[in-house]
Design an enzyme around this catalytic site. Structure first.
Site, mmCIF file in Angstrom:
data_model
loop_
_atom_site.group_PDB
_atom_site.id
_atom_site.type_symbol
_atom_site.label_atom_id
_atom_site.label_comp_id
_atom_site.label_asym_id
_atom_site.label_seq_id
_atom_site.Cartn_x
_atom_site.Cartn_y
_atom_site.Cartn_z
ATOM 1 C CB SER A 69 -0.933 -0.065 1.210
ATOM 2 O OG SER A 69 -1.781 1.020 1.253
ATOM 3 C CB THR A 71 0.831 -0.884 8.945
ATOM 4 O OG1 THR A 71 0.882 0.498 9.291
ATOM 5 C CG2 THR A 71 -0.593 -1.289 8.688
HETATM 6 C C1 LIG Z 1 -3.735 6.464 11.257
HETATM 7 C C2 LIG Z 1 -3.762 5.696 10.001
HETATM 8 O O1 LIG Z 1 -3.919 6.292 8.942
HETATM 9 N N1 LIG Z 1 -3.602 4.361 10.093
HETATM 10 C C3 LIG Z 1 -3.630 3.492 8.927
HETATM 11 C C4 LIG Z 1 -2.527 2.462 8.986
HETATM 12 O O2 LIG Z 1 -2.736 1.666 10.136
HETATM 13 P P1 LIG Z 1 -1.864 1.730 11.462
HETATM 14 O O3 LIG Z 1 -2.345 0.574 12.298
HETATM 15 O O4 LIG Z 1 -2.155 3.072 12.064
HETATM 16 O O5 LIG Z 1 -0.446 1.629 11.029
HETATM 17 O O6 LIG Z 1 -2.593 1.628 7.834
HETATM 18 C C5 LIG Z 1 -3.816 0.891 7.713
HETATM 19 C C6 LIG Z 1 -3.707 0.029 6.490
HETATM 20 O O7 LIG Z 1 -3.588 0.764 5.324
HETATM 21 C C7 LIG Z 1 -5.000 1.845 7.644
HETATM 22 O O8 LIG Z 1 -6.189 1.112 7.606
HETATM 23 C C8 LIG Z 1 -4.966 2.778 8.860
HETATM 24 O O9 LIG Z 1 -5.982 3.720 8.777
HETATM 25 MG MG LIG Z 2 -3.792 1.105 0.614
#
Ligand SMILES: CC(=O)N[C@H]1[C@@H](OP(=O)(O)O)O[C@H](CO)[C@@H](O)[C@@H]1O
Ligand SMILES: [Mg+2]
Length: 524
Positions: A65, A505
């Site tokens: 992504s 992530t």
């Molecule tokens: C604050 C933020 O934008 N977090 C993102 C990011 O997740 P995190 O768990 O925050 O790393 O990546 C995900 C996958 O793409 C998305 O669903 C999510 O919204």
């Molecule tokens: Mg994506």
């Protein structure tokens, strides 16, 4: 030789770096591409088991992504095109982390627990993004699937939502659409053309839209879509991958987090022109424009959710349909958007943990559930009941023209919106159609409410798992004292809100804060 032993032997060709532990996180596995070959092979095996278990086609998307180009990752797609169910995320983690010696028994374990009949047929759809490592890694997935005797359809280069769409089409036996790229483009473009054909604001000027492809797969696919749109939308594509690097200084994540335009935008865009950015696998979108004094305005997932839910609610009223509509957000939603939706729009708003799987499931509880993460990942889901009532109204010879018109718009909107997952291409077409139908400029859309100033930062810590959260991640339960300190700070400001949570992530902690411009006056 039995299938599992064969799989375990083949797995030696995809060796696991000893001791490496990875977790199926917010959106699947994600890390540096160098460490993923064994994960890919094993997820090919797991997808085949999941397919046997569900007697359906399962999807495997190779992508990281919005992460840097050097990373890669994988997402598993369940039969209706949604993210894989949480109990199987656990299996994914177990299998990815099993050392070679115990791989065979780890597979047996899953087969026994899930009572999987290994003589069932299995079918797996595979897709990949444009990263240099993706082709090699998707080959490892294919090896895994064929090793356990699964049938493969390799879609090659596709956006993540396109693969979700294919899986849903296949498992609904064509009811959702045709499981080809052409089928996808045709379904979307026909619905878009139908929706906009009598729109009051569909002038040539209004048809122009600048699209930042994040130098990724979305750019390639927008080019393919263009031919089907019959010039009804005139996209000017930049960051199309011809020379820039994937997600570097561009794309939806960059624009949202940095709150500034992507590289290249100013070369193309006159003042006040509508622009949008996709992320690296085209499942997110944000809009923006520069106004005449040069300041940058961002229209993120919250603004998109507001636009779409307002439009749907108006159509439901015009059609005389009594269906419940709700908006699902996360803690990152700007407080102004929540207030506008609840107090002015009077729609139900619910808040879930970060990650589309949580929002998707929450949205399924309503007749119509619009969900968006603030970063632009989202869609609208229509329940069977909602779809049926809308279709009946379209066919009913005894309803007024006004009601019928509204029902037809709803029907075409259902066809335009990807109900399997958030989809930058589909969302872009929905937004463009809504603006055209409602006769709205991007500035008018922006002025629906004003965002509270906000910042999102990341902090590197030794062990991010020290932070545990509750209340849809809005409060930190551990370490002790952290939440108290946040509360003490937040109390000083008007309309302030702040929280921290470990990323699912990346190996870091995210910090979010918003407040009104004014500090509370100090009491004597
Ligand atoms: C604050 C933020 O934008 N977090 C993102 C990011 O997740 P995190 O768990 O925050 O790393 O990546 C995900 C996958 O793409 C998305 O669903 C999510 O919204
Ligand atoms: Mg994506």
């Amino acid at each position: 030789m039995d299938q599992l032993e064969k799989a375990s032997q083949k797995s030696m060709l995809h060796p696991k770096p000893k001791g490496l532990m990875l977790q199926y996180g917010t959106a699947g596995f994600r890390t540096t591409a160098k460490h993923l070959d064994h994960v890919m092979f094993r997820m090919g095996l797991l997808a085949t088991l999941r397919s046997r278990k569900t007697k359906s086609t399962i999807g495997v998307m190779v992508t990281a992504s919005h992460n840097p180009e050097e990373d890669n990752g994988l997402k598993l797609i369940d039969p209706m095109g949604e993210m894989v169910t949480p109990s199987w995320e656990g299996y994914a983690t177990q299998l990815a982390n099993a050392e070679q010696e115990v791989l065979c028994s780890a597979l047996k374990d899953i087969i026994e627990k899930e009572t999987i009949n290994m003589s069932e047929t299995a079918s797996v759809f595979v897709g990949r993004d444009t990263r240099p490592s993706s082709q090699r890694l998707s080959q490892a997935v294919l090896d895994g699937v064929s090793c356990l005797g699964g049938q493969i359809q390799d879609y090659g280069l596709v956006t993540t939502p396109q693969l979700h769409y294919m899986v849903r089409c296949r498992n609904t036996h064509g009811c959702y659409g045709t499981d080809t790229l052409q089928g996808y483009y045709q379904k979307l473009s026909q619905a878009f053309i139908e929706l906009t054909k009598n729109a009051r604001n569909h002038t040539d000027d209004q048809k122009r839209l600048l699209v930042d492809g994040a130098n990724g797969i979305g750019a390639l696919k927008v080019r393919e879509l263009e031919a089907c749109l019959q010039s009804e939308l005139q996209m000017v594509l930049f960051n199309d991958g011809s020379n820039g690097k994937l997600n570097y200084l561009c794309g939806a994540d960059y624009v949202k987090v940095q709150q500034k335009p992507p590289q290249g935008q100013l070369e193309y865009s006159p003042w006040c022109e509508r622009c949008c950015s996709f992320d690296g696998d085209a499942d997110r979108i944000v809009y923006y424009y520069n106004d005449s004094d040069g300041s940058f305005h961002l229209l993120d997932g919250d603004k998109i959710a507001t636009l779409i839910s307002t439009y749907l609610k108006e159509l439901l009223t015009q059609a005389g349909l009594n269906l419940q509509i709700a908006v699902v957000q996360t803690a990152y939603a700007n407080g102004s958007s929540t207030q506008y939706l609840e107090d002015i729009m009077k729609v139900t708003v619910s808040c879930t943990k970060t990650g589309v799987k949580h929002l998707h499931h929450a949205a399924q509880k309503f007749d119509i559930g619009v969900y968006f993460e603030a970063n632009g990942h989202g869609t609208a889901l229509f329940s069977e009941k909602a779809e049926k009532e809308i279709q009946q109204l379209v066919k009913d010879p005894n309803v007024s023209d006004e009601k019928k018109h509204a029902a037809k718009l709803l029907e075409n909107t259902i066809n335009l919106i990807n109900q399997a997952t958030g989809d930058a291409i589909s969302d872009m077409l929905v937004i463009e159609a809504v603006l055209a139908i409602r006769g709205m400029t991007v500035q008018e859309w922006d002025s629906i409410y004003t965002d509270l100033p906000n910042r999102q930062l990341t902090v590197k810590v030794a062990d991010r798992r020290m932070i545990d959260t509750a209340d849809a991640e809005r409060r930190a339960v551990t370490p002790a004292g952290l939440q108290d300190s946040i509360d003490a700070l937040v109390k000083k400001y008007t309309k302030a809100r702040a929280f921290v949570r470990p990323s699912g992530t990346e190996d870091l902690v995210r910090v979010y804060a918003e407040m009104s411009w004014h500090m509370k006056s100090q009491s004597p």
